[in-house]
Design an enzyme around this catalytic site. Structure first.
Site, short mmCIF file in Angstrom:
data_model
loop_
_atom_site.label_atom_id
_atom_site.label_comp_id
_atom_site.label_asym_id
_atom_site.label_seq_id
_atom_site.Cartn_x
_atom_site.Cartn_y
_atom_site.Cartn_z
N TYR A 64 0.83 -1.20 0.00
CA TYR A 64 0.00 0.00 0.00
C TYR A 64 0.87 1.26 0.00
O TYR A 64 0.98 1.95 -0.98
CB TYR A 64 -0.94 -0.02 1.20
CG TYR A 64 -1.96 1.10 1.18
CD1 TYR A 64 -3.07 1.02 0.36
CD2 TYR A 64 -1.80 2.24 1.97
CE1 TYR A 64 -4.01 2.04 0.32
CE2 TYR A 64 -2.73 3.26 1.94
CZ TYR A 64 -3.83 3.16 1.11
OH TYR A 64 -4.75 4.19 1.07
N SER A 67 -6.39 0.93 -4.42
CA SER A 67 -6.55 2.34 -4.11
C SER A 67 -5.21 3.08 -4.23
O SER A 67 -4.64 3.13 -5.31
CB SER A 67 -7.19 2.50 -2.73
OG SER A 67 -7.63 3.81 -2.52
N ASP A 126 -17.80 3.05 -7.78
CA ASP A 126 -16.71 3.59 -6.96
C ASP A 126 -16.77 5.11 -7.05
O ASP A 126 -16.35 5.70 -8.03
CB ASP A 126 -15.37 3.08 -7.46
CG ASP A 126 -14.22 3.41 -6.51
OD1 ASP A 126 -14.43 4.27 -5.62
OD2 ASP A 126 -13.14 2.82 -6.64
N HIS A 168 -15.74 1.05 -3.94
CA HIS A 168 -14.30 1.06 -3.67
C HIS A 168 -13.86 -0.20 -2.91
O HIS A 168 -12.67 -0.49 -2.85
CB HIS A 168 -13.95 2.31 -2.88
CG HIS A 168 -12.50 2.65 -2.91
ND1 HIS A 168 -11.82 2.94 -4.08
CD2 HIS A 168 -11.56 2.74 -1.92
CE1 HIS A 168 -10.55 3.20 -3.81
NE2 HIS A 168 -10.37 3.08 -2.50
#
Length: 710
Positions: A480, A560, A642, A677
């Site tokens: 991430y 993301s 999303d 999302h």
């Protein structure tokens, strides 16, 4: 979004009928290229797929139909894909419980019997006996796509407020239930995002934050969200009668979170600014309505923990990047008078709360959990004997409770509920699930490697025992790296299925997260974002150098902000990976700030609207760095609802990579319908997503999926 949503629902009924005759030679659908070049701070920037930002257009809807059919057909043609789904389903099918919360004479917890689309909220007595369903979100919709997005229970345990979200949208509608009778109230609160509901002391109403309704004709899935306001809603009245409690018409990007102080005298208001981890803190005297700006500057995190009268307790990183706990006297609020109770240590504070009139503090010690108990005077009283090396979340307990509950798990140990009793200072298992695997057959090891600039970075590598380090193991590298978010060990039954297939699951803790405090976060934000990417590439290079795998068996996956990382990996280091999967990613770094809540990320990324920040954004923006060359297999993942990272990011990126691909590896889009999302996604949809990720990786590693996975 109306055309798009309608078309995708229709497609979901017919798309499965299409398949490749020869998938290796099939061509990606054509995407019209516009002759659009615009100057940004003196630089000419092309944007040939700008038209895909119009999610309501029939042309976009047609493009999505063709791309979805192409991607679905490719995935459906992979042999034995159903074996992956069967093993994930078998592993997923176990009872899951949350840590219980005590309110009044009731205990509340979530339960999922295994494969339910959404977890169910239960109520029991104080000892946990006689549990009964209080709220079952599986009845909200026939397909499980209306999810429970938030719950707030009054302090006396008599009233329930709950939020729902449709198809993964960030928009919420809040409703109410009389817990004693189980009867719903007529009250409905709308146009809410990024807010819970805080009950008043009497349980007669709630404070909440909302936005104004979108302008007539505006698309609520794309329009930017500004000017959040705090309201008070009294039960039995219409939302139009709610009292405006606090707003700042001079600060369009301020957000507000309100909660009642412990004795009910003050309304504590946390003031955020985008996704910046720093915040301001105000409080309102309820008797007078007077608002005091206690921490008026955006200089540090101030997490309100509770209060005793006019003494407020905070967890803060002010002058302490790894966190500390302080007390502030409202009558003498100057910083010189702040009292440090729990000082900063070598380990980062992950969470803090007040239970049984003590501070319960969870630390990250090289990413792994350590939990300590302190008196309100700051004196250390106990260190919990945890079940192992892993992650602690969900600490649940009140000021007067004699115990608290928490969740513990790791990459190879299922999430269990544990209880800590202050009287005996002991940890006991409350509920440990039985899953269709033996944790003793798996290994999860932490290693440290060196990044490009010499920074020491931790990584946890998990796999099934007996695996040979012969440099040829299928490996999934998940990461991430941003927004002050720590990737602590977390159990997923799907990851066990991957290990059962013979795969390695590796998670590096990149800069940009909070694993080592605010300095670690700042080392991977704005102009230093390249550090995050370099940390990731160094993780891949370590796995290759240490003979875990090779580039032909390495898969890159992130969601993301992690999807941005995947876009950078594809455009900067395609040589390191056989397959790259950007999911719901921020991929257009020059225009993200123009949609929904994207403006809030400028505190993390910077903004192309700023002439000083534009150059470094352009330098790594995945969309703008796709060149004509051979790319590894790529599956761009997004969803039609999303409204956080709008799907046009993924649409434009997929079209550009398809156009520029000179190699034979596939570039497909996996587009979900009635999904957002990621939050609230029903179980069957989550299992299908992992099935396709693993099948895509395995197939593009040049491997054949077995007919059955053990």
């Amino acid at each position: 979004m109306r055309h798009l949503a309608f078309s995708l629902v229709a497609l979901s009924l017919v798309g499965g009928c299409q398949s490749f005759v020869n998938k290796e030679q099939a061509q990606a659908p054509d995407s019209r290229r516009m002759d659009l070049v615009e100057p940004i701070h003196g630089t000419q920037v092309a944007d040939p797929y700008r038209w895909l930002e119009d999610l309501d257009s029939s042309e976009t809807a047609d493009w999505v139909i063709r791309q979805k059919a192409y991607g679905d057909a490719y995935l459906a043609s992979i042999p034995n894909r159903q074996a992956v789904e069967a093993r994930i389903t078998e592993l997923w099918n176990y009872e899951k419980l949350s840590a219980p919360s005590l309110k009044g004479d009731n205990q509340f917890f979530y339960r999922n019997d295994g494969l339910q689309s959404q977890s169910v909220l239960y109520r029991a007595d104080k000892e946990g006996n006689n549990p009964a369903v209080l709220l079952d979100p599986n009845g909200f919709s026939s397909d499980g796509t209306v999810a429970l997005s938030g719950v707030s229970i009054s302090e006396d345990g008599k009233m329930l407020a709950y939020g729902t979200s449709q198809s993964g949208s960030d928009w919420q509608q809040w409703q109410f239930v009389d817990i004693a009778t189980g009867q719903p109230l007529a009250d409905k609160l709308e146009w809410i995002k990024f807010s819970s509901a805080a009950w008043d002391k009497e349980g007669q109403g709630v404070w909440y934050s909302r936005y104004d309704a979108p302008e007539a004709g505006a698309d609520k899935m794309e329009q930017a969200n500004y000017f959040q306001k705090v309201y008070y809603h009294k039960l039995g009245t219409d939302q139009s009668q709610d009292t405006l409690v606090y707003h700042r018409p001079d600060q369009k990007d301020w957000g507000f979170s309100a909660e009642l102080s412990d004795q009910g005298r003050y309304l504590a208001i946390t003031v955020s600014q985008g996704t910046d981890p720093r915040n301001r803190f105000f409080y309102q005297e309820l008797a007078t309505g007077n608002t005091v700006e206690l921490m008026p500057e955006l200089e540090a995190e101030y997490l309100f923990l509770g209060n005793d009268g006019d003494t407020f307790y905070f967890k803060t990183d002010y002058l302490a990047p790894k966190g500390r706990i302080i007390a502030v006297d409202l009558d003498n609020p100057a910083k010189a008078n702040w009292q440090e109770l729990v000082p900063e240590s070598d380990n980062t504070i992950y969470s803090a709360s007040i239970v049984n009139n003590r501070f319960v503090v969870s630390y990250l010690k090289d990413v792994l959990a350590e939990v300590k108990v302190y008196g309100l005077d700051g004196r250390e009283q106990a260190t919990l004997d945890l079940p192992g090396a892993g992650r602690v979340t969900g600490i649940s307990g009140g000021r007067k409770d004699k115990q608290f509950y928490f969740l513990f798990n790791s990459y190879i140990h299922p999430t269990g509920v544990y209880r800590y009793d202050f009287d005996g200072s002991k940890v006991a298992a409350h509920q440990v699930p039985k899953v269709a695997f033996n944790p003793d057959d798996y290994l999860s090891e932490q290693v440290f490697y060196t990044s490009k600039d010499g920074t020491r970075v931790p990584m946890i590598i998990s796999y099934k025992k007996g695996l040979k380090r012969d440099g040829n193991n299928p490996t999934l590298l998940y990461a991430y790296g941003g927004f002050n978010i720590s990737l602590t060990p977390r159990f997923s039954p799907a990851n066990i299925a991957w290990m059962d297939m013979g795969g390695i699951y590796a998670v590096p803790n990149l800069r940009g997260g909070a694993e080592y405090g605010e300095e670690w976060h700042q080392g991977g934000m704005k102009a230093r974002k390249q550090n995050v990417f370099d940390d990731y590439y160094a993780a891949a290079e370590y796995l290759i150098a240490e003979n875990y795998t090779n580039a032909g068996k390495m898969g890159a996956y992130g969601r993301s902000n992690g999807g941005l990382l995947m876009g950078a990996a594809l455009t900067q280091r395609p040589d390191l990976f056989a397959a790259v999967l950007p999911a719901v990613g921020v991929l257009d770094m020059l225009r993200f700030q123009k949609f929904t809540i994207g403006w809030a990320w400028t505190s993390e990324y910077g903004s192309a609207d700023n002439a000083e920040e534009f150059p470094y954004l352009l330098a790594y923006s995945p969309l703008h760095n796709v060149a004509r060359r051979d790319y590894p297999a790529t599956m761009v993942m997004t969803a039609d609802h999303d409204d956080r990272v709008v799907p046009s990011h993924s649409f434009k990126f997929a079209a550009e990579v398809q156009h520029q691909q000179t190699g034979t590896a596939p570039v497909i889009a996996r587009i979900e319908t009635k999904a957002g999302h990621g939050a609230g996604k029903p179980t069957a949809m989550r299992i299908a997503e992992f099935r396709d990720i693993y099948a895509f990786l395995w197939h593009n590693f040049g491997l054949t999926l077995p007919e059955k996975i053990q």
